[in-house]
Design a protein around this motif. Sequence first.
Motif, PDB file in Angstrom:
ATOM      1  N   ASP A   1       0.486  -1.088  -0.449  1.00 58.31           N
ATOM      2  CA  ASP A   1      -0.116  -0.120  -0.461  1.00 58.31           C
ATOM      3  C   ASP A   1       0.379   1.245  -0.223  1.00 58.31           C
ATOM      4  O   ASP A   1       2.297   1.441   0.418  1.00 58.31           O
ATOM      5  CB  ASP A   1      -0.728  -0.493   1.366  1.00 58.31           C
ATOM      6  CG  ASP A   1      -2.405  -0.595   1.069  1.00 58.31           C
ATOM      7  OD1 ASP A   1      -2.376  -1.745   0.454  1.00 58.31           O
ATOM      8  OD2 ASP A   1      -2.819  -1.097   2.096  1.00 58.31           O
ATOM      9  N   VAL A   2       0.485   2.426  -0.408  1.00 56.14           N
ATOM     10  CA  VAL A   2       1.178   3.773   0.154  1.00 56.14           C
ATOM     11  C   VAL A   2       0.979   3.916   1.271  1.00 56.14           C
ATOM     12  O   VAL A   2       0.102   3.643   1.959  1.00 56.14           O
ATOM     13  CB  VAL A   2       0.412   4.979  -1.250  1.00 56.14           C
ATOM     14  CG1 VAL A   2       0.616   5.582  -0.462  1.00 56.14           C
ATOM     15  CG2 VAL A   2       0.336   4.311  -2.423  1.00 56.14           C
ATOM     16  N   MET A   3       2.414   4.521   1.437  1.00 56.04           N
ATOM     17  CA  MET A   3       2.403   5.148   2.873  1.00 56.04           C
ATOM     18  C   MET A   3       1.359   6.237   3.032  1.00 56.04           C
ATOM     19  O   MET A   3       1.171   6.762   2.577  1.00 56.04           O
ATOM     20  CB  MET A   3       3.340   5.177   3.108  1.00 56.04           C
ATOM     21  CG  MET A   3       4.230   5.596   4.499  1.00 56.04           C
ATOM     22  SD  MET A   3       3.446   4.359   5.767  1.00 56.04           S
ATOM     23  CE  MET A   3       4.070   5.131   7.212  1.00 56.04           C
ATOM     24  N   ARG A   4       0.914   5.443   4.776  1.00 60.15           N
ATOM     25  CA  ARG A   4       0.074   6.276   5.434  1.00 60.15           C
ATOM     26  C   ARG A   4       0.397   7.671   5.727  1.00 60.15           C
ATOM     27  O   ARG A   4       1.555   7.548   6.527  1.00 60.15           O
ATOM     28  CB  ARG A   4      -0.569   5.835   6.210  1.00 60.15           C
ATOM     29  CG  ARG A   4      -2.064   6.463   6.900  1.00 60.15           C
ATOM     30  CD  ARG A   4      -2.351   6.061   8.300  1.00 60.15           C
ATOM     31  NE  ARG A   4      -2.836   4.795   8.101  1.00 60.15           N
ATOM     32  CZ  ARG A   4      -2.917   3.541   8.685  1.00 60.15           C
ATOM     33  NH1 ARG A   4      -2.169   3.570   9.649  1.00 60.15           N
ATOM     34  NH2 ARG A   4      -3.745   2.424   8.027  1.00 60.15           N
ATOM     35  N   ALA A   5       0.008   9.248   5.611  1.00 62.63           N
ATOM     36  CA  ALA A   5       0.800  10.348   5.489  1.00 62.63           C
ATOM     37  C   ALA A   5      -0.495  11.144   5.548  1.00 62.63           C
ATOM     38  O   ALA A   5      -1.576  11.585   4.699  1.00 62.63           O
ATOM     39  CB  ALA A   5       1.545  10.186   4.620  1.00 62.63           C
ATOM     40  N   LEU A   6      -0.314  12.161   6.666  1.00 62.89           N
ATOM     41  CA  LEU A   6      -1.008  13.811   6.201  1.00 62.89           C
ATOM     42  C   LEU A   6      -0.433  13.931   5.071  1.00 62.89           C
ATOM     43  O   LEU A   6       0.972  14.363   5.584  1.00 62.89           O
ATOM     44  CB  LEU A   6      -1.371  14.342   7.319  1.00 62.89           C
ATOM     45  CG  LEU A   6      -2.537  13.062   8.834  1.00 62.89           C
ATOM     46  CD1 LEU A   6      -2.119  13.519  10.389  1.00 62.89           C
ATOM     47  CD2 LEU A   6      -3.748  13.353   8.129  1.00 62.89           C
ATOM     48  N   GLY A   7      -1.328  15.609   4.711  1.00 62.57           N
ATOM     49  CA  GLY A   7      -0.825  16.492   3.754  1.00 62.57           C
ATOM     50  C   GLY A   7      -1.931  17.556   3.330  1.00 62.57           C
ATOM     51  O   GLY A   7      -2.869  17.277   4.452  1.00 62.57           O
ATOM     52  N   VAL A   8      -1.109  18.105   2.925  1.00 64.32           N
ATOM     53  CA  VAL A   8      -1.537  19.467   2.421  1.00 64.32           C
ATOM     54  C   VAL A   8      -1.180  19.470   0.538  1.00 64.32           C
ATOM     55  O   VAL A   8      -0.437  18.706   0.691  1.00 64.32           O
ATOM     56  CB  VAL A   8      -1.055  20.886   3.246  1.00 64.32           C
ATOM     57  CG1 VAL A   8      -1.441  20.325   4.849  1.00 64.32           C
ATOM     58  CG2 VAL A   8       0.908  20.973   3.123  1.00 64.32           C
ATOM     59  N   GLY A   9      -2.273  19.894   0.535  1.00 63.49           N
ATOM     60  CA  GLY A   9      -2.511  20.203  -0.922  1.00 63.49           C
ATOM     61  C   GLY A   9      -3.605  21.323  -1.954  1.00 63.49           C
ATOM     62  O   GLY A   9      -4.166  21.847  -1.091  1.00 63.49           O
ATOM     63  N   GLN A  10      -3.624  21.274  -2.596  1.00 65.53           N
ATOM     64  CA  GLN A  10      -4.427  21.957  -3.729  1.00 65.53           C
ATOM     65  C   GLN A  10      -5.442  21.092  -4.347  1.00 65.53           C
ATOM     66  O   GLN A  10      -5.078  20.674  -5.167  1.00 65.53           O
ATOM     67  CB  GLN A  10      -3.643  22.569  -4.662  1.00 65.53           C
ATOM     68  CG  GLN A  10      -4.530  24.516  -4.569  1.00 65.53           C
ATOM     69  CD  GLN A  10      -3.690  25.580  -5.560  1.00 65.53           C
ATOM     70  OE1 GLN A  10      -2.681  25.178  -5.791  1.00 65.53           O
ATOM     71  NE2 GLN A  10      -4.168  26.520  -5.551  1.00 65.53           N
ATOM     72  N   VAL A  11      -6.685  21.422  -4.650  1.00 67.87           N
ATOM     73  CA  VAL A  11      -7.803  20.623  -5.312  1.00 67.87           C
ATOM     74  C   VAL A  11      -7.403  20.816  -6.526  1.00 67.87           C
ATOM     75  O   VAL A  11      -7.329  22.134  -7.456  1.00 67.87           O
ATOM     76  CB  VAL A  11      -9.365  21.349  -4.544  1.00 67.87           C
ATOM     77  CG1 VAL A  11      -9.815  20.397  -5.486  1.00 67.87           C
ATOM     78  CG2 VAL A  11      -9.552  20.394  -2.900  1.00 67.87           C
ATOM     79  N   ILE A  12      -7.006  20.729  -7.444  1.00 69.15           N
ATOM     80  CA  ILE A  12      -7.032  20.399  -8.804  1.00 69.15           C
ATOM     81  C   ILE A  12      -8.239  19.128 -10.273  1.00 69.15           C
ATOM     82  O   ILE A  12      -8.452  19.582 -11.159  1.00 69.15           O
ATOM     83  CB  ILE A  12      -5.746  19.678  -9.479  1.00 69.15           C
ATOM     84  CG1 ILE A  12      -5.731  17.726  -9.406  1.00 69.15           C
ATOM     85  CG2 ILE A  12      -4.645  20.209  -9.068  1.00 69.15           C
ATOM     86  CD1 ILE A  12      -4.554  17.644 -10.183  1.00 69.15           C
ATOM     87  N   GLU A  13      -9.586  18.775  -9.261  1.00 70.47           N
ATOM     88  CA  GLU A  13     -10.711  18.675  -9.586  1.00 70.47           C
ATOM     89  C   GLU A  13     -11.416  17.738  -8.663  1.00 70.47           C
ATOM     90  O   GLU A  13     -11.057  17.606  -6.879  1.00 70.47           O
ATOM     91  CB  GLU A  13     -10.395  16.648 -10.120  1.00 70.47           C
ATOM     92  CG  GLU A  13      -9.579  16.596 -11.868  1.00 70.47           C
ATOM     93  CD  GLU A  13      -9.488  15.419 -12.265  1.00 70.47           C
ATOM     94  OE1 GLU A  13      -8.592  14.520 -12.556  1.00 70.47           O
ATOM     95  OE2 GLU A  13     -10.094  14.783 -11.447  1.00 70.47           O
ATOM     96  N   SER A  14     -12.475  18.665  -8.874  1.00 70.44           N
ATOM     97  CA  SER A  14     -13.709  17.965  -7.763  1.00 70.44           C
ATOM     98  C   SER A  14     -14.370  18.073  -7.946  1.00 70.44           C
ATOM     99  O   SER A  14     -15.377  18.188  -9.066  1.00 70.44           O
ATOM    100  CB  SER A  14     -14.216  19.826  -7.212  1.00 70.44           C
ATOM    101  OG  SER A  14     -15.213  19.240  -5.949  1.00 70.44           O
ATOM    102  N   ASN A  15     -15.077  16.780  -7.562  1.00 70.41           N
ATOM    103  CA  ASN A  15     -16.223  16.016  -8.229  1.00 70.41           C
ATOM    104  C   ASN A  15     -17.812  16.007  -6.791  1.00 70.41           C
ATOM    105  O   ASN A  15     -18.382  15.575  -5.952  1.00 70.41           O
ATOM    106  CB  ASN A  15     -16.677  14.645  -7.991  1.00 70.41           C
ATOM    107  CG  ASN A  15     -15.698  14.700  -9.512  1.00 70.41           C
ATOM    108  OD1 ASN A  15     -16.028  15.112 -10.923  1.00 70.41           O
ATOM    109  ND2 ASN A  15     -15.474  13.544  -9.848  1.00 70.41           N
ATOM    110  N   SER A  16     -17.101  17.607  -5.891  1.00 68.19           N
ATOM    111  CA  SER A  16     -18.571  17.229  -4.617  1.00 68.19           C
ATOM    112  C   SER A  16     -18.095  19.151  -5.374  1.00 68.19           C
ATOM    113  O   SER A  16     -17.632  19.623  -4.668  1.00 68.19           O
ATOM    114  CB  SER A  16     -17.827  17.147  -3.416  1.00 68.19           C
ATOM    115  OG  SER A  16     -17.906  18.213  -2.480  1.00 68.19           O
ATOM    116  N   PRO A  17     -20.335  19.401  -4.332  1.00 73.31           N
ATOM    117  CA  PRO A  17     -20.721  20.948  -4.553  1.00 73.31           C
ATOM    118  C   PRO A  17     -19.553  21.562  -3.462  1.00 73.31           C
ATOM    119  O   PRO A  17     -19.462  23.059  -3.416  1.00 73.31           O
ATOM    120  CB  PRO A  17     -21.505  20.994  -4.405  1.00 73.31           C
ATOM    121  CG  PRO A  17     -21.929  19.861  -4.188  1.00 73.31           C
ATOM    122  CD  PRO A  17     -21.184  18.661  -5.107  1.00 73.31           C
ATOM    123  N   ALA A  18     -19.144  21.189  -2.202  1.00 73.48           N
ATOM    124  CA  ALA A  18     -18.222  21.550  -0.765  1.00 73.48           C
ATOM    125  C   ALA A  18     -17.033  21.801  -1.020  1.00 73.48           C
ATOM    126  O   ALA A  18     -16.593  22.324  -0.064  1.00 73.48           O
ATOM    127  CB  ALA A  18     -18.398  20.396   0.155  1.00 73.48           C
TER     128      ALA A  18
END
Length: 335
Positions: free
Chosen positions: A70-87
């Motif tokens: 599995d991809v190693m679990r990690a908390l992160g920060v970043g920028q949304v580049i695609e969204s399928n949610s109105p929120a």
Amino acid sequence: MSALENLTVRLAKRPIGMPDASTWTIAREPAPTAGDGQVLVKVDAISLDPAMRGWLNEGKSYIDPVGVGDVMRALGVGQVIESNSPAVQVGDWVSGGFGAQSYAAVAAKDVARINIKAAPPERWLGDLGMSGMTAYFGILEVGALKDGEVVVVSAAAGAVGALVGQIAKIKGCTVVGIAGGADKRRYVVETLGFDACIDYKNEDVAAKLKEYCPKGLDVYFDNVGGEILEACLGRLKRGARIVICGAISGYNDFGNIKGPRNYLNLLVNRARMEGFVVFDYAPRYGEAVKQLLTWMGEGKIKSREQVEVGLERFPDALTMLFTGANTGKLVLKVG
Ligand SMILES: NC(=O)c1ccc[n+]([C@@H]2O[C@H](COP(=O)([O-])OP(=O)(O)OC[C@H]3O[C@@H](n4cnc5c(N)ncnc54)[C@H](OP(=O)(O)O)[C@@H]3O)[C@@H](O)[C@H]2O)c1
């Protein structure tokens, strides 16, 4: 799948002792796309945490282990580049469990918006992220800190410890740090403003505790366990509290943790020792962030992040936590 390339750090095998390069597989893969109700995040930085070592072990803990492959679990920060949610909107900066990879598709309900005008992205992994929440609720709620008490904190130059001591100073306490090496000892006193700091690598911790806490200690905030915990158990005042936040000295050799031999000092001093997991305070994170931002604005808290660059550096950067090569919050910029 999209045309974007995703650099991933996956668990190749469970380590025995300190993890090394053979613990991980670092590969380039096609990036995922956002599914229903999901967002695709371009990860800017991930948090490196001592707890990651525990997540590599088989067996039940407060959270499931990371699966081999599995991809190693990690908390992160970043920028949304695609969204399928109105929120959540494209362009929003968010934090969440993104993993050690450059792109993450996650449910929109599992991300939190962060305000990078109030503080830079990496601070939302440190003093305004999990480390900050741990320090805040650990010392104020679990430690039940009262104004003017005597507080001792280990790993004092690290992410959690540095903030614990500064909060205790804001509350008018006498604060003694414990950290490794003369540079860290100086940093803790001269920059962070603790009253004293013990260099546990070169000084006798029990003797120095006696000198700096002649009447004993009210709260010991334990990040390291082992012999340092035992030394602090030897200096309890009546009604003292020991906050079990972590025990990093044993994380690479969990099966052989011993002691503490003198735990009966808890009985003699009508004291208590209590562990906690920060996630239990998640509904109250907003309250802590508001208070910490206020203190930062008033110049009462000095935040420091140690930023390493490049996901390829993940294996080496993680071990810095166990050798003490970090000062402040250790963060890995995805690069
Ligand atoms: N309970 C929770 O919910 C929760 C949440 C977050 C973190 N934590 C715990 O909080 C503690 C601090 O985490 P952090 O993220 O703030 O890490 P950190 O303090 O920024 O980094 C770890 C530090 O631990 C010290 N250390 C490493 N090996 C040691 C040893 N054998 N003996 C004494 N000190 C040692 C090193 O500092 P020196 O150079 O001073 O040795 C190192 O810089 C960890 O135990 C972590 O597991 C708990």
